[in-house]
Write an enzyme that holds these catalytic residues in place. Sequence first.
Site, PDB file in Angstrom:
ATOM      1  CD  GLU A  45     -72.467  -3.062  37.593  1.00 38.26           C
ATOM      2  OE1 GLU A  45     -72.110  -4.242  37.459  1.00 38.26           O
ATOM      3  OE2 GLU A  45     -73.447  -2.730  38.282  1.00 38.26           O
ATOM      4  CG  ASP A  56     -82.503  -0.824  41.674  1.00 36.81           C
ATOM      5  OD1 ASP A  56     -81.461  -1.429  42.011  1.00 36.81           O
ATOM      6  OD2 ASP A  56     -82.707  -0.389  40.533  1.00 36.81           O
ATOM      7  CE1 TYR A 171     -74.849  -8.608  39.616  1.00 34.56           C
ATOM      8  CE2 TYR A 171     -75.027  -6.611  38.312  1.00 34.56           C
ATOM      9  CZ  TYR A 171     -75.077  -7.259  39.534  1.00 34.56           C
ATOM     10  OH  TYR A 171     -75.361  -6.535  40.666  1.00 34.56           O
TER      11      TYR A 171
END
Lengths: 267, 413
Positions: A45, A56, A171
């Site tokens: 990735e 994040d 995911y």
Amino acid sequence: MTRLANAFPADRAALVCFVTAGDPDAASTPAILDALVEGGADVIELGMPFTDPMADGPAIQAANLRSLAAGTKTADILQIATGFRSRHPDVPLVLMGYANPMTRRGPEWFADAAAAAGVDGVICVDIPVEEDASLGPALRAKGIAPIRLATPTTDAARLPAVLDGAGGFLYYVSVAGITGKQQAVQASIEEAVARLKASTDLPIAVGFGVRTPEQAAAIARVADGVVVGSAIVDIVAQHGANSSGPVRDYIRSLSSAIATARQTTNA
Amino acid sequence: MTNAAPQPNSYRNQPDAQGHFGQFGGRYVAETLMPLVLDLEKHYRAAQADPAFQAQFDDLLEHYVGRPSPLYYAERLTEELRKDAPAGKGAQIWFKRDELNHTGAHKINNCIGQILLAMRMGKTRIIAETGAGQHGVATATVCARFGLPCVIYMGATDVARQQPNVFRMKLLGAEVIPVTSGAATLKDAMNEGLRDWVANVHDTFYIIGTAAGPHPYPELVRDFQSVIGKEARAQMLSRINRLPDLLVAAIGGGSNALGLFHPFLDDDVKMLGVEAAGYGLDGNEHAASLLGGFPGILHGNKTYLLQDEDGQITEGHSISAGLDYPGIGPEHAWLKDMGRVEYTAITDDEALDGFQLLCRTEGIIPALEPAHAIAAVAKIARDMDRDQIILANLCGRGDKDIFTVAEKLGVEM
Ligand SMILES: Cc1ncc(COP(=O)(O)O)c(C=O)c1O
């Protein structure tokens, strides 16, 4: 897309590794990607840096800012992808990032450029299925897998919508939160993977907060893939342009733990 | 001339069911937040249909916030601007006095609405972002009023330039967390708010301070702020039995402007939104996303953004912390593309002039945000006929800004 399909073997979990492109600079990234492959990564990735990485935590935020401060452009990231594809014809490469850099020149432009660079899949953090029209159709038209995220808040009623139009793998973000924080408890991961597997044939890769070989092995026993990100980004933060060696060693520790994970339980 | 329900071709029936205003708006959030955003919409629809919710909102606005705010004819300002206007020119200038609200700005209207919604949803912890600190103060205020713990994210740069508001928030019991990432201003505070929310979805309600963010925020913030325009419309009709010719409001994220504009969108009334031109639109040091930006995706919605050719968000600049944001609410992006509202921009220096002009002519110290609107009014009034009416939103008072203004004027305090 066949590269992605082949990346998840039946007898062990795949190791999915994230790094931010251009961290510490664009010239250093190819060697770090090679180190990931040499260490045993099955899927790469490649993070596209963004000024505002809202999902994040501190580690990947800092990596984004280091990359942008070094002058990394979208063109550099595509060039890194192109170079990776020519050195590693069989290793799947996924671009991961945020909607604005991906759609700035239009979704078709991005899908064309990514396809030409040999990209297999795209994870866009802030395009949920409700806004799929902003990018998904362009990706699918070019044979690029739109990889979707499922989270602890994705309930049974919502899951079919999330899977509709998804590709590559699913995911599973095991923690409601930002990257790099605590790992979820194993029991909740097992329960979630079982629930997801009942709804899709896509491989299930589990991530968020995975750091140690032990954690990776525990997930590898139940999921089709283990995603590691912040822990790798931390090594790059520490070693900068000399990260290849430490990254390779670290990835090796994860991949060997994953390789034997299922034998340990079955024995 | 009552304000009838929107017709099919009305400008007042946005957004669509997906939260889109034309190509703008939407719900560009991480999957973790998506179920929450859908849940919020469901609860908002239920609240809209519940007369008890509206009654409680109205009651708090009247007795706690101090509404309705006055509609004021600024006679001396009007005369002052007529002095160098051509013969027969110089429009009448009226203000909607939302700076007289409890906490000194329009922000509280929205906070009352959102905290009532939060309590309906059973949420027990409130977070918010703030730029100038006005939304932070308003949020801390309603949290104190209803006894809910409150965390305010504020860029470290803004913490430094808005000290009085930081202290106010702390007095009100809020925890103020300085954000040091990026340029450490409003955009970075919003990123941090979203990060907190995604990690605390089970108990936390995010009170967004402007008409931006993922659907349904732009819609519900607009609806709560529309009390400004609804009152102003009724007040105009009862005072002088006509509607204004032009509405003017400053634009950061766009909530005070939409609050004033929205109830008038289907009337024969012109509208002008005033962005912050900072040091000037020719450079990069401004915060005019509509006039100097391009469509893109940030903070949950598609809208005009200050950004480079790779889609990286660029740091704006404005003397006014409340306007210093690289995006804008999606409804404004749509209204601009539809041509329904015009947009202009005012520099730091022009805003300082507008600030002082209002102090001297009317005895009102405005916030630097509406000082941008006042400066725009001063430019336009002289080209309009004397019998025409401009209604500007005086959306905040200037107490918080006196240190910034003193510094700019070279005065040591
Ligand atoms: C007094 C005042 N006006 C305007 C604004 C800008 O916000 P909006 O455009 O949402 O009204 C702010 C923001 O802090 C403010 O404090």
